[in-house]
Design a protein around this motif. Structure first.
Motif, PDB file in Angstrom:
ATOM      1  N   ASN A 170      -3.392  -7.758 -11.599  1.00  0.00           N
ATOM      2  CA  ASN A 170      -2.530  -6.959 -12.471  1.00  0.00           C
ATOM      3  C   ASN A 170      -3.289  -5.774 -13.074  1.00  0.00           C
ATOM      4  N   TYR A 171      -4.234  -6.059 -13.956  1.00  0.00           N
ATOM      5  CA  TYR A 171      -4.970  -4.972 -14.611  1.00  0.00           C
ATOM      6  C   TYR A 171      -5.874  -4.238 -13.627  1.00  0.00           C
ATOM      7  N   GLY A 172      -6.442  -4.967 -12.657  1.00  0.00           N
ATOM      8  CA  GLY A 172      -7.277  -4.303 -11.666  1.00  0.00           C
ATOM      9  C   GLY A 172      -6.480  -3.355 -10.785  1.00  0.00           C
ATOM     10  N   PHE A 173      -5.285  -3.798 -10.381  1.00  0.00           N
ATOM     11  CA  PHE A 173      -4.443  -2.944  -9.547  1.00  0.00           C
ATOM     12  C   PHE A 173      -4.019  -1.674 -10.270  1.00  0.00           C
ATOM     13  N   SER A 174      -3.977  -1.723 -11.595  1.00  0.00           N
ATOM     14  CA  SER A 174      -3.485  -0.558 -12.342  1.00  0.00           C
ATOM     15  C   SER A 174      -4.411   0.646 -12.211  1.00  0.00           C
ATOM     16  N   VAL A 175      -5.684   0.417 -11.912  1.00  0.00           N
ATOM     17  CA  VAL A 175      -6.618   1.538 -11.771  1.00  0.00           C
ATOM     18  C   VAL A 175      -7.000   1.771 -10.319  1.00  0.00           C
ATOM     19  N   LEU A 176      -6.368   1.070  -9.391  1.00  0.00           N
ATOM     20  CA  LEU A 176      -6.567   1.347  -7.979  1.00  0.00           C
ATOM     21  C   LEU A 176      -5.725   2.546  -7.546  1.00  0.00           C
ATOM     22  N   SER A 177      -6.066   3.103  -6.393  1.00  0.00           N
ATOM     23  CA  SER A 177      -5.305   4.236  -5.856  1.00  0.00           C
ATOM     24  C   SER A 177      -4.078   3.731  -5.112  1.00  0.00           C
ATOM     25  N   VAL A 178      -3.209   3.028  -5.808  1.00  0.00           N
ATOM     26  CA  VAL A 178      -2.021   2.446  -5.207  1.00  0.00           C
ATOM     27  C   VAL A 178      -0.799   2.871  -6.013  1.00  0.00           C
ATOM     28  N   PRO A 179       0.262   3.320  -5.352  1.00  0.00           N
ATOM     29  CA  PRO A 179       1.481   3.679  -6.081  1.00  0.00           C
ATOM     30  C   PRO A 179       2.130   2.450  -6.720  1.00  0.00           C
ATOM     31  N   THR A 180       3.052   2.704  -7.618  1.00  0.00           N
ATOM     32  CA  THR A 180       3.717   1.602  -8.324  1.00  0.00           C
ATOM     33  C   THR A 180       4.629   0.813  -7.404  1.00  0.00           C
ATOM     34  N   ARG A 181       5.298   1.468  -6.457  1.00  0.00           N
ATOM     35  CA  ARG A 181       6.269   0.772  -5.609  1.00  0.00           C
ATOM     36  C   ARG A 181       5.647  -0.337  -4.766  1.00  0.00           C
ATOM     37  N   PRO A 182       4.526  -0.112  -4.066  1.00  0.00           N
ATOM     38  CA  PRO A 182       3.922  -1.232  -3.326  1.00  0.00           C
ATOM     39  C   PRO A 182       3.526  -2.402  -4.221  1.00  0.00           C
ATOM     40  N   PHE A 183       3.055  -2.116  -5.424  1.00  0.00           N
ATOM     41  CA  PHE A 183       2.705  -3.190  -6.350  1.00  0.00           C
ATOM     42  C   PHE A 183       3.931  -4.024  -6.700  1.00  0.00           C
ATOM     43  N   VAL A 184       5.046  -3.357  -6.997  1.00  0.00           N
ATOM     44  CA  VAL A 184       6.270  -4.073  -7.385  1.00  0.00           C
ATOM     45  C   VAL A 184       6.835  -4.862  -6.208  1.00  0.00           C
ATOM     46  N   VAL A 185       6.829  -4.282  -5.011  1.00  0.00           N
ATOM     47  CA  VAL A 185       7.350  -4.981  -3.835  1.00  0.00           C
ATOM     48  C   VAL A 185       6.544  -6.244  -3.558  1.00  0.00           C
ATOM     49  N   ALA A 186       5.220  -6.136  -3.603  1.00  0.00           N
ATOM     50  CA  ALA A 186       4.373  -7.312  -3.385  1.00  0.00           C
ATOM     51  C   ALA A 186       4.589  -8.354  -4.484  1.00  0.00           C
ATOM     52  N   LEU A 187       4.732  -7.900  -5.702  1.00  0.00           N
ATOM     53  CA  LEU A 187       4.941  -8.822  -6.825  1.00  0.00           C
ATOM     54  C   LEU A 187       6.244  -9.598  -6.668  1.00  0.00           C
ATOM     55  N   LEU A 188       7.326  -8.906  -6.380  1.00  0.00           N
ATOM     56  CA  LEU A 188       8.629  -9.563  -6.255  1.00  0.00           C
ATOM     57  C   LEU A 188       8.671 -10.529  -5.080  1.00  0.00           C
ATOM     58  N   GLY A 189       7.980 -10.194  -3.992  1.00  0.00           N
ATOM     59  CA  GLY A 189       8.034 -11.049  -2.816  1.00  0.00           C
ATOM     60  C   GLY A 189       7.111 -12.244  -2.881  1.00  0.00           C
ATOM     61  N   VAL A 190       5.855 -12.022  -3.203  1.00  0.00           N
ATOM     62  CA  VAL A 190       4.862 -13.095  -3.133  1.00  0.00           C
ATOM     63  C   VAL A 190       5.070 -14.113  -4.249  1.00  0.00           C
ATOM     64  N   GLU A 191       5.452 -13.657  -5.444  1.00  0.00           N
ATOM     65  CA  GLU A 191       5.576 -14.587  -6.565  1.00  0.00           C
ATOM     66  C   GLU A 191       6.750 -15.544  -6.405  1.00  0.00           C
ATOM     67  N   ILE A 192       7.656 -15.286  -5.466  1.00  0.00           N
ATOM     68  CA  ILE A 192       8.700 -16.273  -5.182  1.00  0.00           C
ATOM     69  C   ILE A 192       8.064 -17.569  -4.702  1.00  0.00           C
ATOM     70  N   PHE A 193       7.157 -17.459  -3.762  1.00  0.00           N
ATOM     71  CA  PHE A 193       6.493 -18.649  -3.228  1.00  0.00           C
ATOM     72  C   PHE A 193       5.553 -19.276  -4.252  1.00  0.00           C
ATOM     73  N   ASN A 194       4.754 -18.445  -4.925  1.00  0.00           N
ATOM     74  CA  ASN A 194       3.805 -18.977  -5.900  1.00  0.00           C
ATOM     75  C   ASN A 194       4.508 -19.724  -7.029  1.00  0.00           C
TER      76      ASN A 194
END
Length: 213
Positions: A170-194
């Motif tokens: 979470n906090y580490g991803f916030s300072v990576l060179s990654v847009p917000t949309r890929p973070f949200v897509v991965a969050l919504l998908g992977v956390e279903i299983f977790n």
């Protein structure tokens, strides 16, 4: 020339030296190990079954009086729990035990999404400088930052599904060179299983205790 001779030399700031950083890291690890041992000892001396029964009865009372408020409170609890960097495994198992599979999964999933997204937004705004100082010391972070721009969706999904600390996700991803949309897509998908996995184990524990009784 006289002015140059009399000019005071700048003070050497060794607070960021590798030796000092290693000393602080080892101190933090030792404190974390002692805390973990203390928690394990305390947990072993507790009557877990009696505690779960008391929690179950208390939540059931509130759920019957105000079901919506109880569910919303559980979601907020999970969100805040994640934002303050407390491991959420025990909380997710407890909610699965107390609420059952359906309601427990809904509360845990929505709380985790809110907490992870809130952490990411804090890391991109008010906590950005602190997060950069915290994570940029690690070689793994720098290596990921060098490749995340090429495949942001793939890296976000893989790291979200991996067993690494939630702070980095979470906090580490916030300072990576990654847009917000890929973070949200991965969050919504992977956390279903977790979320489903831990809540399912918690709800299975409830059924086991009921059969034992």
């Amino acid at each position: 020339v006289a002015a140059d001779v009399l000019k005071p030399e700048p003070a050497v700031d060794d607070t960021d030296s590798p030796a000092l950083r290693n000393s602080v890291d080892w101190r933090n690890r030792a404190l974390a190990a002692l805390l973990l041992v203390g928690l394990v000892v305390a947990f072993a001396r507790l009557d877990v079954r009696a505690i779960l029964a008391a929690v179950d009865a208390t939540v059931l009372t509130y759920q019957e009086a105000a079901p919506v408020l109880t569910a919303v409170g559980s979601i907020l609890l999970v969100a805040v729990w994640i934002m303050v960097l407390i491991p959420s495994t025990v909380l997710e198992l407890t909610l699965g035990y107390v609420f059952g599979l359906r309601l427990g999964f809904a509360c845990v999933y929505l709380g985790k999404v809110a907490g992870c997204l809130g952490s990411f937004l804090l890391g991109r705004t008010v906590l950005r400088a602190r997060c950069q100082r915290w994570f940029e010391r690690h070689e793994l972070f720098l290596a990921i930052d060098s490749v995340v721009a090429a495949a942001p969706y793939r890296i976000c999904v893989l790291l979200r599904a991996s067993y690494i600390p939630i702070a980095f996700k979470n906090y580490g991803f916030s300072v990576l060179s990654v847009p917000t949309r890929p973070f949200v897509v991965a969050l919504l998908g992977v956390e279903i299983f977790n979320s489903f996995l831990l809540v399912f184990i918690g709800s299975a524990g409830e059924r086991t205790f009921l059969r034992a009784d």
